[in-house]
Design an enzyme around this catalytic site. Structure first.
Site, PDB file in Angstrom:
ATOM      1  N   THR A   1     -41.937 -47.613 -37.467  1.00 53.27           N
ATOM      2  CA  THR A   1     -43.322 -47.140 -37.381  1.00 53.27           C
ATOM      3  C   THR A   1     -43.358 -45.664 -36.996  1.00 53.27           C
ATOM      4  O   THR A   1     -44.109 -44.878 -37.581  1.00 53.27           O
ATOM      5  CB  THR A   1     -44.113 -47.981 -36.351  1.00 53.27           C
ATOM      6  OG1 THR A   1     -44.077 -49.347 -36.755  1.00 53.27           O
ATOM      7  CG2 THR A   1     -45.545 -47.510 -36.215  1.00 53.27           C
ATOM      8  N   TYR A   2     -42.543 -45.274 -36.022  1.00 51.08           N
ATOM      9  CA  TYR A   2     -42.478 -43.869 -35.620  1.00 51.08           C
ATOM     10  C   TYR A   2     -41.680 -43.041 -36.621  1.00 51.08           C
ATOM     11  O   TYR A   2     -42.077 -41.926 -36.972  1.00 51.08           O
ATOM     12  CB  TYR A   2     -41.883 -43.740 -34.213  1.00 51.08           C
ATOM     13  CG  TYR A   2     -42.886 -44.027 -33.122  1.00 51.08           C
ATOM     14  CD1 TYR A   2     -43.939 -43.148 -32.874  1.00 51.08           C
ATOM     15  CD2 TYR A   2     -42.792 -45.159 -32.334  1.00 51.08           C
ATOM     16  CE1 TYR A   2     -44.872 -43.403 -31.881  1.00 51.08           C
ATOM     17  CE2 TYR A   2     -43.722 -45.425 -31.335  1.00 51.08           C
ATOM     18  CZ  TYR A   2     -44.757 -44.543 -31.116  1.00 51.08           C
ATOM     19  OH  TYR A   2     -45.683 -44.787 -30.132  1.00 51.08           O
ATOM     20  N   ALA A   3     -40.556 -43.550 -37.089  1.00 45.16           N
ATOM     21  CA  ALA A   3     -39.712 -42.802 -38.030  1.00 45.16           C
ATOM     22  C   ALA A   3     -40.489 -42.428 -39.290  1.00 45.16           C
ATOM     23  O   ALA A   3     -40.325 -41.326 -39.829  1.00 45.16           O
ATOM     24  CB  ALA A   3     -38.477 -43.616 -38.389  1.00 45.16           C
TER      25      ALA A   3
ATOM     26  N   GLU B   1     -35.595 -40.028 -25.831  1.00 47.08           N
ATOM     27  CA  GLU B   1     -35.952 -38.715 -26.375  1.00 47.08           C
ATOM     28  C   GLU B   1     -36.731 -38.909 -27.661  1.00 47.08           C
ATOM     29  O   GLU B   1     -36.307 -39.640 -28.552  1.00 47.08           O
ATOM     30  CB  GLU B   1     -34.718 -37.877 -26.665  1.00 47.08           C
ATOM     31  CG  GLU B   1     -35.088 -36.461 -27.078  1.00 47.08           C
ATOM     32  CD  GLU B   1     -34.327 -35.964 -28.289  1.00 47.08           C
ATOM     33  OE1 GLU B   1     -35.007 -35.486 -29.226  1.00 47.08           O
ATOM     34  OE2 GLU B   1     -33.103 -36.045 -28.298  1.00 47.08           O
TER      35      GLU B   1
ATOM     36  N   TYR C   1     -18.632 -48.608 -17.478  1.00 52.29           N
ATOM     37  CA  TYR C   1     -19.412 -47.439 -17.060  1.00 52.29           C
ATOM     38  C   TYR C   1     -19.525 -47.401 -15.537  1.00 52.29           C
ATOM     39  O   TYR C   1     -19.395 -46.345 -14.920  1.00 52.29           O
ATOM     40  CB  TYR C   1     -20.803 -47.501 -17.701  1.00 52.29           C
ATOM     41  CG  TYR C   1     -21.579 -46.227 -17.591  1.00 52.29           C
ATOM     42  CD1 TYR C   1     -21.336 -45.158 -18.452  1.00 52.29           C
ATOM     43  CD2 TYR C   1     -22.571 -46.068 -16.633  1.00 52.29           C
ATOM     44  CE1 TYR C   1     -22.055 -43.979 -18.355  1.00 52.29           C
ATOM     45  CE2 TYR C   1     -23.290 -44.896 -16.531  1.00 52.29           C
ATOM     46  CZ  TYR C   1     -23.028 -43.853 -17.394  1.00 52.29           C
ATOM     47  OH  TYR C   1     -23.741 -42.682 -17.289  1.00 52.29           O
TER      48      TYR C   1
END
EC number: 3.5.4.13
Length: 188
Positions: free
Chosen positions: A113-115, A137, A170
Protein backbone atom coordinates in the site's frame (compact mmCIF):
# COMPACT_ATOMS: atom_id res chain seq x y z
CA UNK A 1 15.52 -22.84 7.75
CA UNK A 2 11.79 -22.55 7.25
CA UNK A 3 9.29 -19.71 7.08
CA UNK A 4 6.79 -19.76 9.94
CA UNK A 5 2.99 -19.78 9.65
CA UNK A 6 0.22 -17.85 11.37
CA UNK A 7 -0.32 -20.79 13.73
CA UNK A 8 3.34 -20.68 14.88
CA UNK A 9 3.26 -16.87 15.24
CA UNK A 10 0.12 -17.05 17.42
CA UNK A 11 1.65 -19.80 19.59
CA UNK A 12 4.95 -17.91 20.08
CA UNK A 13 3.10 -14.71 20.95
CA UNK A 14 0.92 -16.52 23.50
CA UNK A 15 3.60 -18.73 25.09
CA UNK A 16 6.72 -16.53 24.85
CA UNK A 17 5.40 -12.95 24.49
CA UNK A 18 7.28 -12.71 21.20
CA UNK A 19 5.08 -9.75 20.12
CA UNK A 20 3.36 -7.32 22.51
CA UNK A 21 0.71 -6.08 22.02
CA UNK A 22 -0.30 -8.95 19.74
CA UNK A 23 -3.19 -9.09 17.30
CA UNK A 24 -4.04 -12.71 16.37
CA UNK A 25 -6.16 -11.66 13.38
CA UNK A 26 -5.76 -9.31 10.42
CA UNK A 27 -7.41 -5.97 11.25
CA UNK A 28 -8.61 -4.03 8.19
CA UNK A 29 -11.14 -1.61 9.69
CA UNK A 30 -11.46 0.62 12.72
CA UNK A 31 -14.72 2.34 13.66
CA UNK A 32 -16.20 1.27 10.31
CA UNK A 33 -13.38 2.92 8.34
CA UNK A 34 -10.83 1.12 6.15
CA UNK A 35 -7.26 1.25 7.44
CA UNK A 36 -3.91 -0.11 6.30
CA UNK A 37 -4.13 -3.64 7.71
CA UNK A 38 -2.12 -4.95 10.65
CA UNK A 39 -1.91 -8.13 12.71
CA UNK A 40 -1.29 -11.78 11.89
CA UNK A 41 -1.21 -12.77 8.23
CA UNK A 42 -0.71 -16.19 6.62
CA UNK A 43 3.10 -16.22 6.94
CA UNK A 44 3.96 -13.04 8.78
CA UNK A 45 2.91 -10.26 11.09
CA UNK A 46 1.94 -6.78 9.88
CA UNK A 47 3.38 -4.21 12.28
CA UNK A 48 2.14 -0.70 13.06
CA UNK A 49 4.04 2.49 13.65
CA UNK A 50 3.36 4.49 16.79
CA UNK A 51 2.48 8.17 16.85
CA UNK A 52 6.10 9.18 17.63
CA UNK A 53 8.08 10.35 14.58
CA UNK A 54 11.41 12.01 13.94
CA UNK A 55 11.16 14.01 10.72
CA UNK A 56 14.37 14.74 8.84
CA UNK A 57 15.12 18.42 8.29
CA UNK A 58 17.91 20.23 6.49
CA UNK A 59 17.69 23.35 8.65
CA UNK A 60 21.24 22.85 9.90
CA UNK A 61 22.65 22.13 6.41
CA UNK A 62 24.98 19.49 7.76
CA UNK A 63 26.46 16.43 6.11
CA UNK A 64 24.66 13.21 6.99
CA UNK A 65 27.33 11.05 8.61
CA UNK A 66 26.32 7.72 10.20
CA UNK A 67 29.45 7.81 12.42
CA UNK A 68 28.75 11.31 13.72
CA UNK A 69 25.04 11.71 13.27
CA UNK A 70 23.68 15.10 14.34
CA UNK A 71 20.43 14.58 16.26
CA UNK A 72 19.51 18.18 15.38
CA UNK A 73 18.84 16.86 11.87
CA UNK A 74 15.43 15.69 13.13
CA UNK A 75 12.31 17.41 14.40
CA UNK A 76 10.09 15.45 16.80
CA UNK A 77 6.50 15.01 15.62
CA UNK A 78 3.70 13.36 17.58
CA UNK A 79 0.31 12.68 16.05
CA UNK A 80 -2.01 10.41 14.10
CA UNK A 81 -0.21 11.25 10.86
CA UNK A 82 3.23 12.36 9.75
CA UNK A 83 3.71 14.33 6.54
CA UNK A 84 7.11 13.59 4.99
CA UNK A 85 8.43 16.29 2.64
CA UNK A 86 9.35 15.35 -0.94
CA UNK A 87 12.56 13.31 -1.26
CA UNK A 88 12.98 13.19 2.51
CA UNK A 89 12.46 10.64 5.27
CA UNK A 90 11.21 10.09 8.78
CA UNK A 91 11.91 7.63 11.57
CA UNK A 92 9.27 6.06 13.77
CA UNK A 93 8.96 3.12 16.13
CA UNK A 94 6.60 0.19 16.16
CA UNK A 95 3.61 -0.10 18.46
CA UNK A 96 4.73 -3.69 19.02
CA UNK A 97 7.60 -4.79 21.26
CA UNK A 98 9.50 -7.87 20.00
CA UNK A 99 11.41 -10.68 21.74
CA UNK A 100 13.08 -12.79 19.06
CA UNK A 101 13.93 -16.41 19.99
CA UNK A 102 17.54 -17.59 19.70
CA UNK A 103 16.80 -19.84 16.71
CA UNK A 104 14.76 -17.26 14.76
CA UNK A 105 15.68 -14.50 12.29
CA UNK A 106 13.15 -12.10 10.81
CA UNK A 107 13.04 -10.07 7.63
CA UNK A 108 10.82 -7.01 7.50
CA UNK A 109 9.34 -5.76 4.23
CA UNK A 110 7.29 -2.64 3.56
CA UNK A 111 3.59 -3.00 2.78
CA UNK A 112 2.62 -2.64 -0.86
CA UNK A 113 0.00 0.00 0.00
CA UNK A 114 2.83 2.40 0.86
CA UNK A 115 5.26 1.16 -1.82
CA UNK A 116 2.67 1.84 -4.54
CA UNK A 117 2.62 5.46 -3.37
CA UNK A 118 6.42 5.83 -3.56
CA UNK A 119 6.90 5.43 0.20
CA UNK A 120 9.58 2.90 1.07
CA UNK A 121 9.74 1.34 4.54
CA UNK A 122 13.18 0.05 5.52
CA UNK A 123 13.97 -2.13 8.51
CA UNK A 124 16.97 -4.39 9.01
CA UNK A 125 16.47 -8.03 10.12
CA UNK A 126 15.60 -8.74 13.75
CA UNK A 127 18.46 -10.97 14.82
CA UNK A 128 18.32 -13.96 17.19
CA UNK A 129 17.61 -12.81 20.77
CA UNK A 130 17.13 -9.18 19.77
CA UNK A 131 14.53 -7.43 21.93
CA UNK A 132 12.88 -4.03 21.74
CA UNK A 133 10.69 -1.68 19.76
CA UNK A 134 11.64 -1.56 16.09
CA UNK A 135 12.90 1.71 14.60
CA UNK A 136 11.32 2.18 11.17
CA UNK A 137 12.57 4.36 8.33
CA UNK A 138 10.12 5.84 5.83
CA UNK A 139 11.58 7.28 2.62
CA UNK A 140 9.41 9.52 0.48
CA UNK A 141 10.76 8.96 -3.03
CA UNK A 142 8.15 11.22 -4.64
CA UNK A 143 8.30 14.93 -5.57
CA UNK A 144 5.22 15.51 -3.37
CA UNK A 145 4.57 15.38 0.40
CA UNK A 146 3.61 11.90 1.65
CA UNK A 147 1.41 10.86 4.58
CA UNK A 148 2.16 8.07 7.09
CA UNK A 149 -0.64 6.85 9.36
CA UNK A 150 0.13 6.06 13.00
CA UNK A 151 -1.39 2.93 14.55
CA UNK A 152 -1.96 1.31 11.15
CA UNK A 153 0.03 -1.32 9.25
CA UNK A 154 3.32 -0.23 7.65
CA UNK A 155 5.42 -3.37 7.14
CA UNK A 156 5.33 -7.16 7.40
CA UNK A 157 7.68 -9.23 9.55
CA UNK A 158 8.48 -12.70 8.19
CA UNK A 159 9.87 -15.24 10.67
CA UNK A 160 12.46 -17.88 9.79
CA UNK A 161 13.32 -20.69 12.21
CA UNK A 162 16.78 -22.20 11.80
CA UNK A 163 17.52 -25.91 11.81
CA UNK A 164 20.26 -25.25 14.35
CA UNK A 165 20.76 -22.64 17.05
CA UNK A 166 23.37 -19.95 16.39
CA UNK A 167 26.56 -19.94 18.47
CA UNK A 168 26.41 -16.20 19.11
CA UNK A 169 23.17 -14.22 19.27
CA UNK A 170 22.57 -10.48 19.12
CA UNK A 171 22.16 -10.51 22.90
CA UNK A 172 25.47 -12.41 23.34
CA UNK A 173 27.24 -9.71 21.28
CA UNK A 174 25.69 -6.95 23.41
CA UNK A 175 24.13 -5.47 20.27
CA UNK A 176 23.94 -1.69 20.37
CA UNK A 177 20.21 -1.59 19.59
CA UNK A 178 19.22 -4.20 22.20
CA UNK A 179 16.21 -3.17 24.34
CA UNK A 180 15.58 0.07 22.40
CA UNK A 181 12.52 1.82 23.79
CA UNK A 182 11.85 4.60 21.31
CA UNK A 183 12.93 5.91 17.95
CA UNK A 184 16.66 5.23 18.05
CA UNK A 185 19.18 7.23 16.01
CA UNK A 186 22.33 5.67 14.48
CA UNK A 187 24.94 4.41 16.94
CA UNK A 188 28.57 3.39 16.41
Amino acid sequence: MSIKSDKWIRRMAAEYNMIEPFEPNQIKQRNGESIVSYGTSSYGYDIRCSDEFKLFTNLNSTIVDPKRFDSNSFVDVKGDICIIPPNSFALARTVEYFRIPRNVLTICLGKSTYARCGIIVNVTPFEPEWEGYVTLEFSNTTPLPAKIYANEGVAQVIFFESDEVCETSYKDRNGKYQFQQGVTLPKI
